[in-house]
Each structure stands twice: as C-alpha cells, then as structure tokens.
Design a protein around this motif. Structure first.
Motif, PDB file in Angstrom:
ATOM      1  N   LEU A   1       0.843  -1.195   0.000  1.00  0.00           N
ATOM      2  CA  LEU A   1       0.000   0.000   0.000  1.00  0.00           C
ATOM      3  C   LEU A   1       0.876   1.241   0.000  1.00  0.00           C
ATOM      4  O   LEU A   1       1.969   1.241   0.570  1.00  0.00           O
ATOM      5  CB  LEU A   1      -0.901   0.010   1.239  1.00  0.00           C
ATOM      6  N   CYS A   2       0.365   2.279  -0.621  1.00  0.00           N
ATOM      7  CA  CYS A   2       1.073   3.555  -0.632  1.00  0.00           C
ATOM      8  C   CYS A   2       1.202   4.081   0.796  1.00  0.00           C
ATOM      9  O   CYS A   2       0.201   4.190   1.507  1.00  0.00           O
ATOM     10  CB  CYS A   2       0.310   4.571  -1.486  1.00  0.00           C
ATOM     11  N   PRO A   3       2.424   4.421   1.239  1.00  0.00           N
ATOM     12  CA  PRO A   3       2.593   4.905   2.610  1.00  0.00           C
ATOM     13  C   PRO A   3       1.954   6.274   2.856  1.00  0.00           C
ATOM     14  O   PRO A   3       1.792   6.673   4.001  1.00  0.00           O
ATOM     15  CB  PRO A   3       4.112   4.955   2.789  1.00  0.00           C
ATOM     16  N   LYS A   4       1.569   6.967   1.777  1.00  0.00           N
ATOM     17  CA  LYS A   4       0.934   8.269   1.962  1.00  0.00           C
ATOM     18  C   LYS A   4      -0.575   8.145   2.102  1.00  0.00           C
ATOM     19  O   LYS A   4      -1.179   8.793   2.938  1.00  0.00           O
ATOM     20  CB  LYS A   4       1.248   9.192   0.778  1.00  0.00           C
ATOM     21  N   CYS A   5      -1.192   7.311   1.251  1.00  0.00           N
ATOM     22  CA  CYS A   5      -2.660   7.275   1.241  1.00  0.00           C
ATOM     23  C   CYS A   5      -3.233   5.882   1.528  1.00  0.00           C
ATOM     24  O   CYS A   5      -4.444   5.709   1.561  1.00  0.00           O
ATOM     25  CB  CYS A   5      -3.198   7.791  -0.092  1.00  0.00           C
ATOM     26  N   ARG A   6      -2.360   4.906   1.705  1.00  0.00           N
ATOM     27  CA  ARG A   6      -2.774   3.545   2.069  1.00  0.00           C
ATOM     28  C   ARG A   6      -3.646   2.868   1.018  1.00  0.00           C
ATOM     29  O   ARG A   6      -4.341   1.905   1.303  1.00  0.00           O
ATOM     30  CB  ARG A   6      -3.477   3.521   3.429  1.00  0.00           C
ATOM     31  N   ARG A   7      -3.616   3.412  -0.179  1.00  0.00           N
ATOM     32  CA  ARG A   7      -4.319   2.735  -1.277  1.00  0.00           C
ATOM     33  C   ARG A   7      -3.331   1.821  -1.994  1.00  0.00           C
ATOM     34  O   ARG A   7      -2.117   2.036  -1.938  1.00  0.00           O
ATOM     35  CB  ARG A   7      -4.904   3.772  -2.244  1.00  0.00           C
ATOM     36  N   PRO A   8      -3.844   0.790  -2.690  1.00  0.00           N
ATOM     37  CA  PRO A   8      -2.943  -0.174  -3.339  1.00  0.00           C
ATOM     38  C   PRO A   8      -2.041   0.491  -4.373  1.00  0.00           C
ATOM     39  O   PRO A   8      -2.464   1.396  -5.091  1.00  0.00           O
ATOM     40  CB  PRO A   8      -3.907  -1.161  -4.012  1.00  0.00           C
ATOM     41  N   LEU A   9      -0.816   0.018  -4.438  1.00  0.00           N
ATOM     42  CA  LEU A   9       0.127   0.502  -5.441  1.00  0.00           C
ATOM     43  C   LEU A   9      -0.189  -0.155  -6.781  1.00  0.00           C
ATOM     44  O   LEU A   9      -0.701  -1.270  -6.828  1.00  0.00           O
ATOM     45  CB  LEU A   9       1.556   0.148  -5.018  1.00  0.00           C
ATOM     46  N   ASN A  10       0.120   0.539  -7.846  1.00  0.00           N
ATOM     47  CA  ASN A  10       0.006  -0.043  -9.188  1.00  0.00           C
ATOM     48  C   ASN A  10       1.296  -0.765  -9.539  1.00  0.00           C
ATOM     49  O   ASN A  10       2.386  -0.317  -9.193  1.00  0.00           O
ATOM     50  CB  ASN A  10      -0.253   1.053 -10.228  1.00  0.00           C
ATOM     51  N   ILE A  11       1.147  -1.886 -10.238  1.00  0.00           N
ATOM     52  CA  ILE A  11       2.312  -2.589 -10.751  1.00  0.00           C
ATOM     53  C   ILE A  11       2.213  -2.583 -12.265  1.00  0.00           C
ATOM     54  O   ILE A  11       1.215  -3.026 -12.831  1.00  0.00           O
ATOM     55  CB  ILE A  11       2.372  -4.040 -10.241  1.00  0.00           C
ATOM     56  N   THR A  12       3.227  -2.050 -12.905  1.00  0.00           N
ATOM     57  CA  THR A  12       3.198  -1.934 -14.354  1.00  0.00           C
ATOM     58  C   THR A  12       4.595  -2.180 -14.905  1.00  0.00           C
ATOM     59  O   THR A  12       5.501  -2.603 -14.193  1.00  0.00           O
ATOM     60  CB  THR A  12       2.680  -0.538 -14.763  1.00  0.00           C
ATOM     61  N   THR A  13       4.764  -1.927 -16.185  1.00  0.00           N
ATOM     62  CA  THR A  13       6.082  -2.045 -16.800  1.00  0.00           C
ATOM     63  C   THR A  13       6.478  -0.692 -17.365  1.00  0.00           C
ATOM     64  O   THR A  13       5.722  -0.067 -18.101  1.00  0.00           O
ATOM     65  CB  THR A  13       6.060  -3.087 -17.940  1.00  0.00           C
ATOM     66  N   ALA A  14       7.659  -0.222 -16.990  1.00  0.00           N
ATOM     67  CA  ALA A  14       8.189   1.021 -17.533  1.00  0.00           C
ATOM     68  C   ALA A  14       9.680   0.826 -17.735  1.00  0.00           C
ATOM     69  O   ALA A  14      10.359   0.278 -16.862  1.00  0.00           O
ATOM     70  CB  ALA A  14       7.921   2.194 -16.594  1.00  0.00           C
ATOM     71  N   GLY A  15      10.172   1.273 -18.875  1.00  0.00           N
ATOM     72  CA  GLY A  15      11.572   1.021 -19.171  1.00  0.00           C
ATOM     73  C   GLY A  15      11.819  -0.472 -19.222  1.00  0.00           C
ATOM     74  O   GLY A  15      12.880  -0.950 -18.853  1.00  0.00           O
ATOM     75  N   SER A  16      10.804  -1.228 -19.636  1.00  0.00           N
ATOM     76  CA  SER A  16      10.796  -2.694 -19.705  1.00  0.00           C
ATOM     77  C   SER A  16      11.149  -3.362 -18.383  1.00  0.00           C
ATOM     78  O   SER A  16      11.709  -4.444 -18.339  1.00  0.00           O
ATOM     79  CB  SER A  16      11.686  -3.209 -20.842  1.00  0.00           C
ATOM     80  N   ARG A  17      10.801  -2.698 -17.282  1.00  0.00           N
ATOM     81  CA  ARG A  17      11.044  -3.288 -15.959  1.00  0.00           C
ATOM     82  C   ARG A  17       9.799  -3.164 -15.093  1.00  0.00           C
ATOM     83  O   ARG A  17       9.019  -2.217 -15.235  1.00  0.00           O
ATOM     84  CB  ARG A  17      12.206  -2.567 -15.257  1.00  0.00           C
ATOM     85  N   THR A  18       9.646  -4.116 -14.197  1.00  0.00           N
ATOM     86  CA  THR A  18       8.540  -4.066 -13.254  1.00  0.00           C
ATOM     87  C   THR A  18       8.624  -2.768 -12.450  1.00  0.00           C
ATOM     88  O   THR A  18       9.673  -2.431 -11.913  1.00  0.00           O
ATOM     89  CB  THR A  18       8.589  -5.265 -12.295  1.00  0.00           C
ATOM     90  N   THR A  19       7.509  -2.067 -12.395  1.00  0.00           N
ATOM     91  CA  THR A  19       7.492  -0.742 -11.787  1.00  0.00           C
ATOM     92  C   THR A  19       6.333  -0.608 -10.816  1.00  0.00           C
ATOM     93  O   THR A  19       5.191  -0.918 -11.157  1.00  0.00           O
ATOM     94  CB  THR A  19       7.372   0.336 -12.891  1.00  0.00           C
ATOM     95  N   TYR A  20       6.631  -0.171  -9.593  1.00  0.00           N
ATOM     96  CA  TYR A  20       5.599   0.096  -8.594  1.00  0.00           C
ATOM     97  C   TYR A  20       5.416   1.602  -8.480  1.00  0.00           C
ATOM     98  O   TYR A  20       6.392   2.342  -8.427  1.00  0.00           O
ATOM     99  CB  TYR A  20       6.022  -0.451  -7.219  1.00  0.00           C
ATOM    100  N   TYR A  21       4.177   2.036  -8.446  1.00  0.00           N
ATOM    101  CA  TYR A  21       3.939   3.460  -8.240  1.00  0.00           C
ATOM    102  C   TYR A  21       2.541   3.659  -7.674  1.00  0.00           C
ATOM    103  O   TYR A  21       1.685   2.775  -7.751  1.00  0.00           O
ATOM    104  CB  TYR A  21       4.121   4.253  -9.545  1.00  0.00           C
ATOM    105  N   CYS A  22       2.333   4.830  -7.094  1.00  0.00           N
ATOM    106  CA  CYS A  22       1.023   5.150  -6.537  1.00  0.00           C
ATOM    107  C   CYS A  22       0.242   5.968  -7.572  1.00  0.00           C
ATOM    108  O   CYS A  22       0.664   7.072  -7.931  1.00  0.00           O
ATOM    109  CB  CYS A  22       1.159   5.953  -5.245  1.00  0.00           C
TER     110      CYS A  22
END
Length: 265
Positions: free
Chosen positions: A236-257
């Motif tokens: 979960l995002c430490p700021k808003c406690r909502r689930p993080l997104n998992i995607t691909t960026a720069g052809s790598r697994t990427t976590y972001y809020c």
DNA sequence: AGGTCATCCTGGAAGC
DNA sequence: TGCTTCCAGGATGACC
C-alpha cells in the motif's frame, strides 16, 4: 537487488574483513564469471598478494591487490561477497574463492550467474570503455551535474534513470523510490521538466542512498514513508494507504502510486 | 535516438 | 504431492 547502496555496503564489508590477508590461491569454480578472461592471469595477479584497497563506481566494485592489479566485480542480480573463516560455513553457489594464507576465504556467490569479474589495470579506462556515467555519490557531483546529465533527453524518466551511461548506480528499486518521492509518473518525459523537478529528483536520490546505506540496505528498517518498504505484491502507498500499481516502464517491473504519481505532459 | 524485446541463468513461487 | 510454467532482475545488443 544490488544497486549502489548494496554494493557500497559490500565494499565496506571487504574493507573490514578481507584486506591485508595474503592470498594463498584462487579457485574459480565457474570460469564464465570471467567473461572470457584467462583464469591463469587472474590467479597470477592474486597469488601471494593481499588485497589492499577498494573502490566503487555505481554498481562496480573494484578491489586492488598488492600486485597493483584491480579485480572489477559486478554482482549482477544475485551476486554476493562473504568472508568465511572455516569451510564448515561455506555457502552455496560459490563461483570464485580467494583462499587466504590464514585459512579464511573471500567467496563470491551468485546463484543466477549474472555476476562478472574482470582483471583490470586502469579503473578509469575500464569504466570509460563501458561508457559508464558518473557515480552520483562521488566528489563533484551535485544538483547541477545531475541536471546536466538528464537535460536534453527525450525518453521516459524511468528508462533514463536506469541507464547506467547517464548516471551509474541507480537500479530498478531505487528508480521507483525517486519517482515516488517526487510524485512523478514513471512514464513522465524528461524533456520539458522544470529545473526544480530535476533538483527534487537529485535530492530524493541522495536521500534514499544515504538512508539505505545507514540501515545497511535492510529496507524494513527504513522510515515508513519510503516506497522500498512497501514495494511488494500487496503493498500500500505509505501516503494514502491505497494499493500501489504494478506496471512495466523502461521494460522493468514498476511500482507506483496512481494517486500521487500522476502522468504529466 | 529511443523504446521494446530477447538473452544470459536458476531458485522459488504460483498454478494445475 | 509433484509436475510445469512463469517471473525476477542488470546489462547488453539487435531491431524497428
């Protein structure tokens, strides 16, 4: 995985445990580690000599022997370095072992074999040949230098941060952390960013490197506000406690809020 | 030139 | 339980 802070911690470990111990012999369990270099020259450069100095640039770790030759080590994904005092504690997946005359050993373990070892005469030339960019933690690298390296690039931020020829030492996890701290979407284009934004990225980079080294890269001991503590499948995002997104960026697994890291431009 | 993909490798997790 | 499949990640190089 081993990025700049992880490699720095191992460098300090070598300074504390592996220097000034004369080498009896070198055992190369997996010659592919040497990438075609001669095992014989490797052994010859080390036999009878102690390790006396270390240097790190990005994710490259250099260890100098009394013969003045350097060993360049890259840990790849799963590489690790350990000094053991008795064979009873020998870890698995040993690819390289330097046996000290006093009975101890420095071992390079690497289950997935992405690591590399090279015999190097000139560290600077070695890095130049690979076109590696500057290490951001070494002298002279500041906000302006950071901005200068990123300026004029048209790619997405995540890809640029991962490019070792732009800046050496940032890997997948720390790139995600920097973008998270700055509220930047991983697909943000570098062109057109304000100088202030580059400054914020630089600050975030230096802060996470420093914090991570301070806890010897045990992410669980980082303050809660760092993404590194939450970067897992159900994080979960430490700021808003909502689930993080998992995607691909720069052809790598990427976590972001998705809430705090909005796509811009 | 930038972006995507395959490649190297293998333990471990997930799926059946 | 046991088998198969997939995934992870650093760096490089091919290709569009």
């Amino acid at each position: 995985m081993p990025e700049l802070p992880e490699v720095e911690i191992r460098r300090r470990y070598l300074v504390a445990h592996a220097l000034h111990r004369p080498i009896l012999r070198t055992e190369i369990a997996d010659p592919t580690l040497l990438n075609g270099a001669s095992a014989r020259s490797f052994r010859k450069a080390l036999a009878g000599h102690a390790l006396v100095d270390t240097f790190r640039h990005g994710k490259w770790l250099f260890v100098q022997a009394e013969s003045l030759r350097w060993i360049a080590l890259h840990l790849g994904m799963t590489g690790n370095l350990r000094v053991i005092e008795t064979a009873a504690t020998m870890p698995r997946y040993v690819r390289l072992r330097l046996r000290f005359r006093d009975g101890g050993s420095l071992v390079f373990t690497d289950p997935r074999k992405f690591g590399e070892a090279h015999l190097v005469e000139n560290v600077t030339a070695f890095l130049q040949a690979r076109k590696w960019g500057p290490d951001p933690t070494l002298d002279g690298f500041d906000r302006d230098a950071f901005r200068e390296r990123l300026r004029g690039r048209s790619g997405v931020l995540k890809g640029i941060l991962l490019n070792q020829q732009v800046i050496a030492g940032i890997g997948n996890l720390y790139a995600d952390e920097m973008l998270f701290q700055c509220g930047l979407h991983p697909d943000t284009r570098a062109s057109g960013l304000k100088p202030r934004t580059f400054g914020a990225l630089y600050d975030a980079m230096m802060e996470i490197f420093e914090a991570s080294i301070a806890v010897e890269t045990r992410y669980k001991e980082l303050p809660n506000r760092f993404l590194l503590r939450h970067r897992n499948y159900d994080g979960l995002c430490p700021k808003c406690r909502r689930p993080l997104n998992i995607t691909t960026a720069g052809s790598r697994t990427t976590y972001y809020c998705p809430t705090h890291q909005r796509r811009r431009g």
